[in-house]
Write a protein that holds these residues in place. Structure first.
Motif, short mmCIF file in Angstrom:
data_model
loop_
_atom_site.label_atom_id
_atom_site.label_comp_id
_atom_site.label_asym_id
_atom_site.label_seq_id
_atom_site.Cartn_x
_atom_site.Cartn_y
_atom_site.Cartn_z
N ALA A 25 57.48 90.01 -13.40
CA ALA A 25 58.60 90.21 -12.50
C ALA A 25 59.22 91.58 -12.65
CB ALA A 25 59.67 89.14 -12.76
N HIS A 26 59.03 92.22 -13.80
CA HIS A 26 59.72 93.47 -14.09
C HIS A 26 58.74 94.61 -14.34
CE1 HIS A 26 62.86 90.54 -14.45
NE2 HIS A 26 62.22 89.97 -15.44
N CYS A 27 57.50 94.41 -13.97
CA CYS A 27 56.50 95.46 -14.14
C CYS A 27 56.77 96.58 -13.15
CB CYS A 27 55.10 94.88 -13.93
SG CYS A 27 53.78 96.10 -14.02
N GLU A 28 56.79 97.80 -13.64
CA GLU A 28 57.13 98.95 -12.80
C GLU A 28 56.05 99.28 -11.78
OE1 GLU A 28 57.99 102.04 -15.57
OE2 GLU A 28 60.07 101.40 -15.85
N VAL A 29 54.84 98.75 -11.96
CA VAL A 29 53.76 99.07 -11.03
C VAL A 29 53.34 97.86 -10.20
CG1 VAL A 29 52.89 100.90 -12.52
CG2 VAL A 29 51.93 98.60 -12.72
N ARG A 30 54.12 96.78 -10.25
CA ARG A 30 53.71 95.57 -9.53
C ARG A 30 53.57 95.83 -8.04
NH1 ARG A 30 55.60 90.83 -7.05
NH2 ARG A 30 54.22 89.07 -7.50
N HIS A 31 54.43 96.66 -7.48
CA HIS A 31 54.37 96.92 -6.04
C HIS A 31 53.12 97.70 -5.65
CE1 HIS A 31 56.04 100.58 -7.75
NE2 HIS A 31 55.85 101.22 -6.61
N LEU A 32 52.45 98.32 -6.64
CA LEU A 32 51.23 99.07 -6.37
C LEU A 32 49.97 98.24 -6.65
CD1 LEU A 32 52.23 102.39 -8.16
CD2 LEU A 32 52.29 101.96 -5.71
N ALA A 33 50.11 97.20 -7.46
CA ALA A 33 48.95 96.46 -7.95
C ALA A 33 48.54 95.37 -6.98
CB ALA A 33 49.27 95.87 -9.32
N VAL A 34 47.36 94.79 -7.22
CA VAL A 34 46.86 93.73 -6.34
C VAL A 34 47.77 92.51 -6.36
CG1 VAL A 34 44.46 94.45 -6.47
CG2 VAL A 34 45.35 92.85 -8.17
N CYS A 35 48.50 92.30 -7.47
CA CYS A 35 49.37 91.13 -7.56
C CYS A 35 50.58 91.23 -6.63
CB CYS A 35 49.82 90.92 -9.00
SG CYS A 35 50.55 92.37 -9.77
N SER A 36 50.81 92.37 -6.01
CA SER A 36 51.95 92.51 -5.10
C SER A 36 51.82 91.59 -3.89
CB SER A 36 52.07 93.96 -4.62
OG SER A 36 50.92 94.35 -3.88
N ALA A 37 50.61 91.14 -3.61
CA ALA A 37 50.39 90.27 -2.45
C ALA A 37 50.71 88.82 -2.74
CB ALA A 37 48.94 90.38 -1.98
N LEU A 38 51.01 88.48 -3.99
CA LEU A 38 51.14 87.09 -4.40
C LEU A 38 52.58 86.61 -4.37
CD1 LEU A 38 48.73 87.13 -7.47
CD2 LEU A 38 48.19 86.73 -5.06
N ASP A 39 52.76 85.31 -4.05
CA ASP A 39 54.08 84.71 -4.15
C ASP A 39 54.29 84.21 -5.57
OD1 ASP A 39 52.71 82.27 -4.45
OD2 ASP A 39 53.00 81.68 -2.37
N GLN A 40 55.39 83.50 -5.79
CA GLN A 40 55.76 83.11 -7.16
C GLN A 40 54.69 82.23 -7.80
OE1 GLN A 40 59.79 81.64 -7.65
NE2 GLN A 40 59.12 80.13 -9.14
N GLU A 41 54.23 81.20 -7.10
CA GLU A 41 53.22 80.29 -7.66
C GLU A 41 51.93 81.04 -7.98
OE1 GLU A 41 50.26 76.67 -6.23
OE2 GLU A 41 52.01 77.18 -5.02
N GLU A 42 51.51 81.90 -7.06
CA GLU A 42 50.26 82.63 -7.25
C GLU A 42 50.37 83.63 -8.40
OE1 GLU A 42 49.14 82.37 -2.48
OE2 GLU A 42 50.08 84.17 -3.32
N ALA A 45 49.91 81.89 -11.64
CA ALA A 45 48.50 81.61 -11.92
C ALA A 45 47.78 82.87 -12.41
CB ALA A 45 47.83 81.06 -10.67
N LEU A 46 48.12 84.01 -11.80
CA LEU A 46 47.50 85.26 -12.22
C LEU A 46 47.95 85.64 -13.63
CD1 LEU A 46 45.68 87.59 -11.17
CD2 LEU A 46 47.77 88.79 -10.52
N ALA A 134 40.78 84.49 -6.62
CA ALA A 134 40.63 85.05 -5.27
C ALA A 134 40.20 83.98 -4.28
CB ALA A 134 39.62 86.19 -5.30
N GLU A 135 39.33 83.07 -4.72
CA GLU A 135 38.91 81.97 -3.85
C GLU A 135 40.06 81.01 -3.58
OE1 GLU A 135 35.65 80.26 -5.94
OE2 GLU A 135 34.19 81.77 -5.25
N ARG A 136 40.92 80.85 -4.56
CA ARG A 136 42.03 79.91 -4.44
C ARG A 136 43.17 80.48 -3.60
NH1 ARG A 136 45.30 77.50 -9.70
NH2 ARG A 136 46.81 76.20 -8.56
N TYR A 137 43.39 81.79 -3.72
CA TYR A 137 44.53 82.42 -3.05
C TYR A 137 44.03 83.49 -2.08
CZ TYR A 137 47.05 80.15 -6.84
OH TYR A 137 47.56 79.23 -7.71
#
Length: 247
Positions: A25-42, A45-46, A134-137
């Motif tokens: 939640a507080h990663c400074e690069v989350r908005h740049l990373a692939v995880c930026s596309a994920l919602d809370q549940e996803e 899981a990641l 990736a298959e799940r989400y």
């Protein structure tokens, strides 16, 4: 999973949680990373599939031809991707900076050596775990496909740049691309970090170390850049650099 015990804002949750697990939640690069596309549940899981690595300089994560077992997101620091040609020459295919995703490939083996540049923090995922996620989400799968397309476009652009630009133009283009990446990371100022040595820049641009040094001096003498430190360049004239590589 054990996150490294060092003082880093990416790993220190503030008093108010946002629903995502720290440090995600507080990663400074989350908005740049692939995880930026994920919602809370996803994202949960990641996170459960991730491990964190804090590595020193010069660590080899993989060698060209090794089985591809992990993929990585760069949180801090930088990686270089190196390939040896058939005749033994060294080519730096690219650099992975904070927010970049490394190891995405259709090949079962690594196509490059992957090495750290300075102290580097990574989020690491097993290839099979990432495939299942990736298959799940679908959002994650779409983001991975987007990254693959961006890398392909970047490789094509690099080939065109090497073919049509002179050495000074290549270096100007390289600095502008680094500046653009820093701007996307939230650092739009004129200072550009160069975490790689001059030899890596030379091997990336198809030049010699001496030519890279001469080109940096030429850009400085023209008033386009300043070099306050060995590994930092200040861009004084963005328009001037853009004019060198055709805008």
């Amino acid at each position: 999973m054990a996150w490294p015990p060092f003082d880093n804002p990416c790993l220190t949750p503030p008093p108010q949680e946002t629903g995502l697990l720290a440090p995600c939640a507080h990663c400074e690069v989350r908005h740049l990373a692939v995880c930026s596309a994920l919602d809370q549940e996803e994202a949960h899981a990641l996170y459960a599939a991730a491990s964190s690595q804090l590595l020193g300089p010069g660590v080899v994560l993989a060698r060209q031809g090794d089985p591809r077992k992990h993929v990585y997101t760069v949180v801090r620091g930088a990686l270089r991707l190196v390939r040896l040609t058939a005749d033994g020459r060294r080519q730096v295919a690219g650099f992975a900076l904070p927010g970049d995703f490394v190891g995405l490939s259709g090949s079962p083996t690594h196509q490059h050596d992957i090495e750290t540049l300075g102290e580097t923090q990574l989020c690491s995922f097993g290839v099979e775990a990432m495939r299942r996620l990736a298959e799940r989400y679908p959002a994650l799968q779409a983001k991975l496909l987007e990254r693959a397309c961006i890398e392909l476009d970047s490789a094509r652009e690099q080939m065109m740049s090497l073919a049509r630009m002179n050495p000074t133009e290549r270096l100007a283009d390289f600095l502008l691309k680094l500046a653009a990446r820093e701007a996307r990371a939230g650092n739009p100022g004129p200072m550009v970090a160069l975490p790689m040595p001059r030899a890596d820049i030379a091997d990336h641009l198809g030049l010699t170390v001496e030519t890279v040094s001469r080109c940096l001096t030429s850009l400085r003498n023209r008033g386009l850049i300043a070099m306050p430190e060995t590994y930092r360049v200040e861009i004084l004239d963005f328009a001037g650099l853009e004019a060198l590589n055709g805008g």
